[in-house]
Design an enzyme around this catalytic site. Structure first.
Site, PDB file in Angstrom:
ATOM      1  N   HIS A 358       0.815  -1.222   0.000  1.00 23.39           N
ATOM      2  CA  HIS A 358       0.000   0.000   0.000  1.00 23.39           C
ATOM      3  C   HIS A 358       0.844   1.265   0.000  1.00 23.39           C
ATOM      4  CE1 HIS A 358      -4.316  -1.088   0.310  1.00 23.39           C
ATOM      5  NE2 HIS A 358      -3.789  -2.273   0.619  1.00 23.39           N
ATOM      6  N   HIS A 409       7.104  -7.584   4.000  1.00 19.73           N
ATOM      7  CA  HIS A 409       5.657  -7.393   3.951  1.00 19.73           C
ATOM      8  C   HIS A 409       4.954  -8.586   3.318  1.00 19.73           C
ATOM      9  CE1 HIS A 409       1.816  -5.418   3.934  1.00 19.73           C
ATOM     10  NE2 HIS A 409       1.672  -5.742   2.660  1.00 19.73           N
TER      11      HIS A 409
END
Length: 705
Positions: A358, A409
């Protein structure tokens, strides 16, 4: 003096004259014209090569108003903190009046009205005190009964100019103000007749207690003059941002968190990130060292504050590693990101921020962060948003803690070292191969959006990949980029890299909803692979996710603590969501989910490989939001609804198949997902006619003949 020098001197004189002018009796159009003229002249003096626009004028006016508002907040703050002991009734009355005026002007100024400067000077409410007040760089002497104010203006060139400003258009006081003043005059006359020289002690105490009990107006944050952030500065920033989220609207954010502070903070942090490698090596071999690993936060600022309080703040022996996804979905992504940047600047070798999927332009445009920034900074929002994007590009991609723990991530990644034919020098068609940490170190990470092909595809893999219950390495069709990898590749990566533990993030309860082979993430973490060389965990730190949308999961967030010397043995700490202030969403998550689901259906339709299509169908789910219940009729909403697995248990010889994901009605008229025990393995059962075992990628799988 040459011609250019004479022009610059003339323009400098224009700037000085306009700064010394009084705008009291001028309308808005004339004020804008004068400010435009001043900015043009200043551009000549400073050798600017760009054209002065309307936004420059608006920015100059807003800056002046923000300076005045900040000074008024300082007045309110100082008067609220000062002691009233030893003051007579007239002095207390005067201080209360000044505090009231400053508080009103601070609130009005924070809205950004460029007519406030004139109106505030025209108001007759500024008359009743004889106290010197410093307002926005101007020292105003307010004399009781006077129709003029003397203003000593410190202009931008450092010159002080004393002005007398007549009040020619005084505001009409409201009926309540008139009544208050009449009551005050009668009280003063009565006290004069009684010969009282000061207020009674009890009344004075009550008045002072009333002042201290009122919520204080926030002071605008100021960047440290020596460019050195301290722990005290971060603590002040934290409390300011918290109160800002509770008592102020998003459009007032820039008045408390000025763009100058944001600019400095991002620049300092970006400079540190740019010097870090793609995979940062964290050396924490002290006996008392511990590392806190944090998963997705998604703009849930108050849950981050709770986490910091309970896990403990960063210190010399306590490290923080954050796995990305700081922004989007939640209402306070900017607060989360800026606070973490401040900690990074304060303790660059104790706080490590990694990049999530993101932290990209495509996601922040779709999931709310871009709109959030532009709402909070108005005309300057585009500039601040681009600054954040530039900072995202500098974030590292992974970390290795104490030589034994890998965090990132998304997860593992492919090798880009292709084999070539000696004859044609063309790339061979070959299966995906696992990438190494050495290859990760070669990735060009300064791309704002991860590519789906090419030499930098590792960037997409490390941000978007997911673990699978199936062995092997394959393209992640559900997300449209990244990989799926099985426990066999977890074992291979740990062994190749000489590591013992992997902690990744990227998946919350929404993504894991309906899956039976991997953890549901309702406790904030899940052990997904347990192999000979170590373990793989998924970590998610945003409880009650998502903040907005059709479905909020009653999940807990979690963080992991790794302690010396056994860093490969984590302890996980789950926590519930704290109370959040009411906020409006910056994006409707459900609409974006429909787009994502549509894209995933296209991926299924275009898949030619039977096993690949089966894998997509089994693992297909929205990236954010709840599992779709559009197919459930209204009559079904009042009773438990079973979510089928897609497996024909009857043909497999199971007459009473279990249900492991069931929707139940909740107390608010909606539905909630309840996880029950997983499906048992069926290996070894007799095969009914028409069923045979096929070996695919080294695994036996039952299928129809």
């Amino acid at each position: 003096m040459d011609r250019e020098g004479r022009i610059k001197n003339a323009c400098k004189k224009i700037v000085e004259c306009i700064n010394a002018m009084s705008f009291v009796n001028l309308d808005d159009q004339r004020v804008h014209s004068l400010v435009l003229m001043r900015e043009i002249a200043r551009g000549v003096v400073e050798n600017r090569d760009r054209k002065v626009t309307k936004s420059d004028v608006t920015r100059a006016l807003h800056t002046s108003i923000e300076n005045i508002a900040s000074a008024c907040r300082d007045i309110v703050y100082k008067l609220s903190k000062m002691s009233y002991n030893g003051l007579d009734d007239q002095q207390i009355h005067s201080l209360l009046k000044v505090k009231e005026i400053a508080g009103k002007h601070a609130k009005v100024a924070s809205v950004g009205s460029d007519s406030w400067i004139r109106e505030s000077l025209e108001s007759e409410e500024m008359r009743p005190s004889n106290i010197d007040v410093l307002v926005g760089g101007a020292e105003i002497l307010m004399i009781e009964g006077s129709q003029e104010v003397e203003v000593e203006v410190r202009n931008e060139d450092g010159h002080n100019v004393v002005q007398k400003r007549p009040v020619t258009r005084a505001k009409r006081a409201s009926d309540n103000d008139v009544q208050d003043r009449e009551a005050q005059m009668k009280m003063s006359e009565h006290e004069s007749l009684e010969g009282e020289a000061q207020l009674r002690n009890d009344d004075a105490k009550n008045q002072v207690q009333g002042i201290s009990s009122r919520p204080l107006l926030l002071q605008s944050l100021i960047w440290p003059p020596d460019d050195c952030i301290t722990l005290g500065w971060i603590q002040n920033m934290t409390s300011t941002l918290k109160q800002l989220s509770q008592d102020y609207t998003p459009s007032e954010f820039h008045a408390i968190m000025p763009i100058t502070v944001v600019d400095k903070l991002i620049d300092n942090a970006s400079s540190i990130f740019s010097k870090e490698s793609n995979c940062v090596k964290i050396d924490c071999q002290r006996e008392d060292s511990k590392v806190v690993v944090v998963g997705d936060l998604h703009g849930q600022f108050h849950d981050l504050l709770y986490l910091l309080e309970n896990a403990g703040l960063p210190s010399e022996n306590q490290f923080y590693v954050l796995n990305g996804n700081y922004v989007d979905i939640g209402a306070w992504g900017l607060e989360v990101f800026l606070l973490l940047l401040a900690w990074k600047v304060l303790m660059p070798h104790r706080v490590y921020l990694l990049r999530g999927n993101h932290e990209s332009k495509e996601c922040t445009l779709a999931y709310g962060f871009e709109k959030e920034v532009k709402t909070k900074f108005g005309d300057q929002g585009e500039y601040v948003y681009n600054k954040c994007l530039d900072c995202f590009k500098e974030l590292p991609l992974a970390s290795v803690i104490a030589g034994s723990v890998y965090t990132t991530h998304g997860g593992l990644f492919r090798s880009t070292h292709f084999a070539y034919s000696r004859r044609s020098r063309r790339k061979r068609t070959q299966r995906l191969e696992l990438g190494s940490l050495e290859e990760l170190s070669e990735v060009k990470r300064s791309l704002i959006d991860a590519p789906i092909e090419g030499s930098n595809i590792i960037l997409a893999d490390v941000l978007w990949s997911d673990p699978s219950h199936r062995q092997g390495l394959s393209k992640n069709k559900a997300r449209g980029r990244g990989l799926w990898w099985g426990c066999d590749y977890t074992e291979a990566f740990l062994k190749m890299s000489k590591l013992k533990l992997i902690i990744r993030s990227h998946e919350g309860p929404d993504v894991r909803s309906g899956q039976c082979h991997l953890g549901d993430m309702l406790s904030g973490y899940s052990m997904d692979h347990d192999v000979g060389s170590g373990k793989l965990y998924t970590l998610f730190s945003a409880p009650d996710y998502p903040q907005f949308g059709r479905k909020m999961y009653s999940n807990e967030g979690a963080y992991a603590i790794l302690r010396s010397p056994n860093f490969e043995i984590p302890s996980f700490h789950s926590f519930k969501a704290v109370e959040r202030p009411k906020a409006d969403p910056f994006v409707t998550v459900d609409d974006e989910d429909k787009k994502v689901s549509s894209n995933h259906e296209d991926e299924i339709a275009s898949s030619d490989d039977e096993d690949e299509r089966y894998l997509v169908e089994q693992d297909l789910r929205p990236m954010h939001g709840e599992t779709s219940t559009a197919a459930i009729s209204p009559s079904q909403d009042s009773s438990p609804v079973e979510m089928t697995s897609g497996v024909d248990f009857k043909e497999l010889g199971i007459s009473n198949p279990p249900s492991w994901s069931v929707l139940f009605p909740d107390d608010e008229g909606g539905t909630k997902l309840v996880q029950v025990p997983q499906v048992p393995e069926v290996e070894g059962l007799p095969l009914p006619p028409g069923i045979e075992e096929a070996e695919i990628n080294g695994q036996k799988r039952r299928r129809h003949g």
